[in-house]
Design a protein around this motif. Sequence first.
Motif, PDB file in Angstrom:
ATOM      1  N   UNK A 314     -48.018 -16.667   8.175  1.00 39.21           N
ATOM      2  CA  UNK A 314     -47.631 -15.279   7.902  1.00 39.21           C
ATOM      3  C   UNK A 314     -48.766 -14.527   7.214  1.00 39.21           C
ATOM      4  N   UNK A 315     -49.484 -15.225   6.323  1.00 39.43           N
ATOM      5  CA  UNK A 315     -50.627 -14.595   5.660  1.00 39.43           C
ATOM      6  C   UNK A 315     -51.694 -14.195   6.677  1.00 39.43           C
ATOM      7  N   UNK A 316     -51.868 -15.064   7.663  1.00 39.19           N
ATOM      8  CA  UNK A 316     -52.900 -14.769   8.659  1.00 39.19           C
ATOM      9  C   UNK A 316     -52.472 -13.637   9.577  1.00 39.19           C
ATOM     10  N   UNK A 317     -51.145 -13.548   9.854  1.00 37.87           N
ATOM     11  CA  UNK A 317     -50.671 -12.524  10.779  1.00 37.87           C
ATOM     12  C   UNK A 317     -50.675 -11.137  10.153  1.00 37.87           C
ATOM     13  N   UNK A 318     -50.354 -11.078   8.864  1.00 35.35           N
ATOM     14  CA  UNK A 318     -50.237  -9.774   8.206  1.00 35.35           C
ATOM     15  C   UNK A 318     -51.234  -9.697   7.044  1.00 35.35           C
ATOM     16  N   UNK A 319     -52.002  -8.620   7.043  1.00 35.28           N
ATOM     17  CA  UNK A 319     -52.993  -8.407   5.971  1.00 35.28           C
ATOM     18  C   UNK A 319     -52.385  -7.497   4.886  1.00 35.28           C
ATOM     19  N   UNK A 320     -52.531  -7.909   3.624  1.00 38.96           N
ATOM     20  CA  UNK A 320     -52.004  -7.148   2.477  1.00 38.96           C
ATOM     21  C   UNK A 320     -53.172  -6.548   1.697  1.00 38.96           C
ATOM     22  N   UNK A 321     -53.186  -5.227   1.587  1.00 41.16           N
ATOM     23  CA  UNK A 321     -54.225  -4.549   0.795  1.00 41.16           C
ATOM     24  C   UNK A 321     -53.873  -4.705  -0.688  1.00 41.16           C
ATOM     25  N   UNK A 322     -54.762  -5.341  -1.468  1.00 41.11           N
ATOM     26  CA  UNK A 322     -54.470  -5.627  -2.872  1.00 41.11           C
ATOM     27  C   UNK A 322     -54.313  -4.364  -3.711  1.00 41.11           C
ATOM     28  N   UNK A 323     -54.975  -3.284  -3.335  1.00 39.73           N
ATOM     29  CA  UNK A 323     -54.937  -2.060  -4.159  1.00 39.73           C
ATOM     30  C   UNK A 323     -53.805  -1.138  -3.763  1.00 39.73           C
ATOM     31  N   UNK A 324     -53.615  -0.942  -2.441  1.00 37.81           N
ATOM     32  CA  UNK A 324     -52.632   0.043  -1.979  1.00 37.81           C
ATOM     33  C   UNK A 324     -51.283  -0.572  -1.649  1.00 37.81           C
ATOM     34  N   UNK A 325     -51.234  -1.882  -1.399  1.00 42.06           N
ATOM     35  CA  UNK A 325     -49.975  -2.517  -1.004  1.00 42.06           C
ATOM     36  C   UNK A 325     -49.642  -2.306   0.458  1.00 42.06           C
TER      37      UNK A 325
END
Length: 898
Positions: A314-325
Motif C-alpha cells: 500500500x505504501x508503494x501504491x500510494x504516495x503520502x506528502x509529509x508536509x501537505x498530507x
Amino acid sequence: HLLLFLLFVGPFNCFASYSRATELFYSLNEGLPAGVLIGSLARDLRLPTAGGQHPASLQPPLSFTLASHGLGGQYVQLDNRSGELHTSAVEIDREALCVESSGAMIFGGSAAVSSSSPSPESCLLLLDVLVLPQEYFRLVKVKIAIRDVNDNAPRFPVPHIRLSVPENAPVNTRLAIEHPALDPDMGTNGVQTYRLRDNYGVFTLDVEENENGERTPYLIVMGALDRETQDEYVTVIVAEDGGTPPLMGSATLTIGISDINDNCPQFNNSQLNVTLYGNSSLGTHVATVHAVDMDLGSNAQITYSYSQKVPQPSRDLFHLNESTGAITLSTKVDGDTPKLHRLIILGNGPGCIPAVITVLVTIIKVMMRPPEVVPRFIANEVEGVVYLKELEPINTPIAFFTIKDPDEKYKVSCYLDGDGPFRLSPYKPYNNEYLLETTKPLDFETQQLYEISVVAWNSEGFHVKKVIKVQVLDDNDNSPVFSEQLIELSIEENNVPNAFLTKLHATDADSGERGQVSYFLGPDAPSYFSLDKTTGVLTVSTQLDREEKEKYRYTVKAVDSGFPPRESIATVTITVLDKNDNSPRFINKDFSFFVPENFPGFGEIGVISVTDADAGQNGWVALSVLNGSDIFVIDTGKGVLRAKVSLDREQQSSYVLWIEAVDGGDPALSSTAKITILLLDINDNPPLVLFPQSNMSYLLVLPSTLPGSPITEVYAVDKDTGMNAVIAYSIIGRRGPRPESFRIDPKTGNITLEESLMQNDYGLYRLLVKVSDHGYPEPLHSTVMVNLFVNDTVSNESYIESLLRKEPDISVEEKQPQISIEPSHKKVESASCMPTLVALSIISLGSIALVTGMGIYICLRKGKKHHRADENLEVQIPLNGRINLHMLEKKPVEISNI
C-alpha cells in the motif's frame, strides 16, 4: 591671614586655642527659606556675652568668622557678633548635595558636604568657624545634618514596561520587573510599595528588599494562564513612596503570554472513504488529510506519515506528502492490485502523541477505459490548487476542460459537482469543450477554500471525477472596525500623570499584514493624550482640571498594514468628573451696602454673590453670618442679606460682618468675605435744646445794655447728620413791653438787643424760639421759651416766678420770608411816626420843632431796625396755634447779664 598673624604673635595662645577645638552638631530639613535659625554658636559653646556675669566694659566683643566661604558656606549666613547661624537665600537640596556614593565628600575650602556617616541616609554640611578674640579663640567644627523631606515622586525609567510569562507558568511564579521606579528621596520617603491598577484576577505584586535597601517589584502569577484564550494583559503599575502625603508614579505594564507546546495535532474526522478507478493514471489525486494544531510557530508544525501497520504494497501504491498530507497514485493499478487499502496516517507534532486518521481506498476495476477529463488552466494553478484573488470580477475564467471518450464509442457528458460561485458551461462552437468560470465575486473573509469536481460520465454510466481546489487569495478590502464607534470614558480630575484611560480594540477581517491594526490619535486630539500604536492603550500625561475643561471629544484612527492602507475612525469622549478642589469664591472680597436707617426688619439690604467652580454637590454653597447673627440673617439660596430688626443710625452708624461660604463637598471647603453696612441718616430726630435748660429760667437785662450787645443764646443739637442736623433759629412768638427789641441770629442762636431800652421798656419779655432742622422731606423742630427780665435789679424773685408760672398769651405766627423794598420802609415809617407827631402837636405847639426832631430821630432808629431785619431774613415755617407751656419743663435759672 589672621591665623598666620596669631601664629606669629602668640604661639602659646595659639596652641592653647587648638587644644580647645570644639564640635557642634545641628540638623534641619532641606528646602527651608532664607533666615531660618539653625543654631546659636555663642549659646551652644557657652561663651560669655554682653548680657553675662562680667561687666560689658571688661568683656571684649566676640567675633565669629567662617574659615572659608566654600561650597558649604553658600548655604548659611553667620552673624559675626551673635554667632547665630541662619539659612541663606540658596535653598538646600539634599538630593543635589548628597548624591549617594561610597562615602564621597565634596570639598569647598574648609567647608564641605559629606555623605559619609554611620547612617547611609545621612547628609552632612561641614563648616569651620573661627571664634575671636585671642582669649576665646577656638576652631569650631560645625556639622549640619540635612534631613530629607518628601519632595520627589517615584518615577519609572521607561514609560512602557514589557514582561513575558510562559503560559504554563505555575501559580506563585515570581518574575522580576527589570525597571523599578526611582525616587531620589531617602528612607521612608523613597519607594515603599508597588501595586497593579488592574490585576485581571491572575496577577499580583510583591516587593523584595536586598541588603542595600533596594526594593525590586516582582510579578507573581496567581492563576492559570492560557495563551490560546488571552495572549496579552495590559495594566498600569503604580509605585508609591512612604511620605505624608505619599507621592506616586506609574508606567504601562504589558504582560505577554508566550506559547508552549500544550496542544497536539487533531484531525476533524477519524476515517475517510475514497473510491479509485483501476484505470486511473499515475499522479491521480486520491485524497488529502489535514490536521490542526492550536499552537504557534514551530509548536504548530505538523508532518504526516504512514503508521507501521500500513503494509509495504500500500505504501508503494500510494504516495503520502509529509508536509501537505496529499495522497496520490504512484504506481499503475493492475489485476493483482488489492481492491481495498486501509491507509493509517499519523499527524505528528513536536513532543506530542500523533493524531490518527484512517483512509479507506476502494479500487474499482473497469473493463473499458473511462472518459477523459483534460483540464487546461487559465488561472494560476499549482498542484491542482487554483489561486484566485478575492473581488475578481464576475465571469472570471478559471480553466477549459476537454471531455472525451478514449474509445470514441460512447457519448460523454459532464457536470460540475460542489458548492461555490462557479459555473461549468459548454464553450461554443466547439464540441466537448467546457469553460469553468466564476458567477460572482469571491470573498476571502466569507470562505477561503472551495473544492469542486468536474464529473464526466459516458452512456454506460461510467463516471470520472476531476477534483479542483480553488484557494481564494486575500486582498486588503476590509477596513479595521472598532468595537465601538463612540467610546465614552470618564476620569476624575487631578488624576496622576500617565493615567490609564482605556484600551482601544479594532479588528480587521483581512489576513496577514493586511489585518494588522495600528492605532493613532486624530488631529483634533490634545497633545497631552497618548495612544500606544501597537496595544491601543490610551493614557493622559497630565492632570486634568474639570473647571478648565469638562468634556474632551476627539477622533482616533485604526489603520491596517495593507497597500494601500485602509483606516476607520472612532470618536472618543472623555468626561472629567468633578472633585471638590475649589473653594467658594465671592465676586468681591469686600462688600459695602448703604442702607437708610429705620429700614424695616427683614428688608433686603443687598445680595452677596458667590460662585463655586465645582459642579453638583461640590458646587452647592451655603452662606452664614459669622458675627452679628443676632441682628443679621442671610438667605442661603439667594444670598440676600437682611436685618432682623430696624436699624438706628444714632445708636450705631455702621456694621462690619464676616460672611462664610461653605460648599457641599466632602471634605467641605470654605471662604469668607467682609461686609460693611453703612446706615444713611434720615430726619428722624428733632433738634434737642440744651440751653436754656428750662422754660422757667430767666435772665436779668440791665436797661443800660447797649444796642447790638449779646444778651444770651439758644443752643441746640441734632442727632442726625448732614442737612438733617443743620439747625436754624427763629422767634415765632413775643410778649413784653416792646418785644421787637430783641433779635435772634438764625444760624448761631445768639439773642442780641436791637435798640436802646427806655424807661417804659422795663418788665418781663417772653420770646418763643423755634429750633428747626433742614431735614428732607420734612424738617423737624423744637421750641423753647426765653425769658428776659429788663430791670436794674431783681428785688422780688417770687414775683417774677409767679409771672413765669402764668401761661403766656402768645399767638404763634410765623410768616414766610419777605424781601423788603424801599416803599415798604416809607410805609412803615409813616405808619409808626404819624401818631407821635399828632400827639406832640397837641401837647405843645410851641415845641413843634423839638418834638418833630425827636420823632424824626425815633423814626430813623426804627428804619434802621427794619433795614437790619431785612438783611438777616429768617427762614420761618408758618405755625398757627398756641403753645401749652405747662407741658414744658419749668425750672427757674438765674443767668447774669453777659
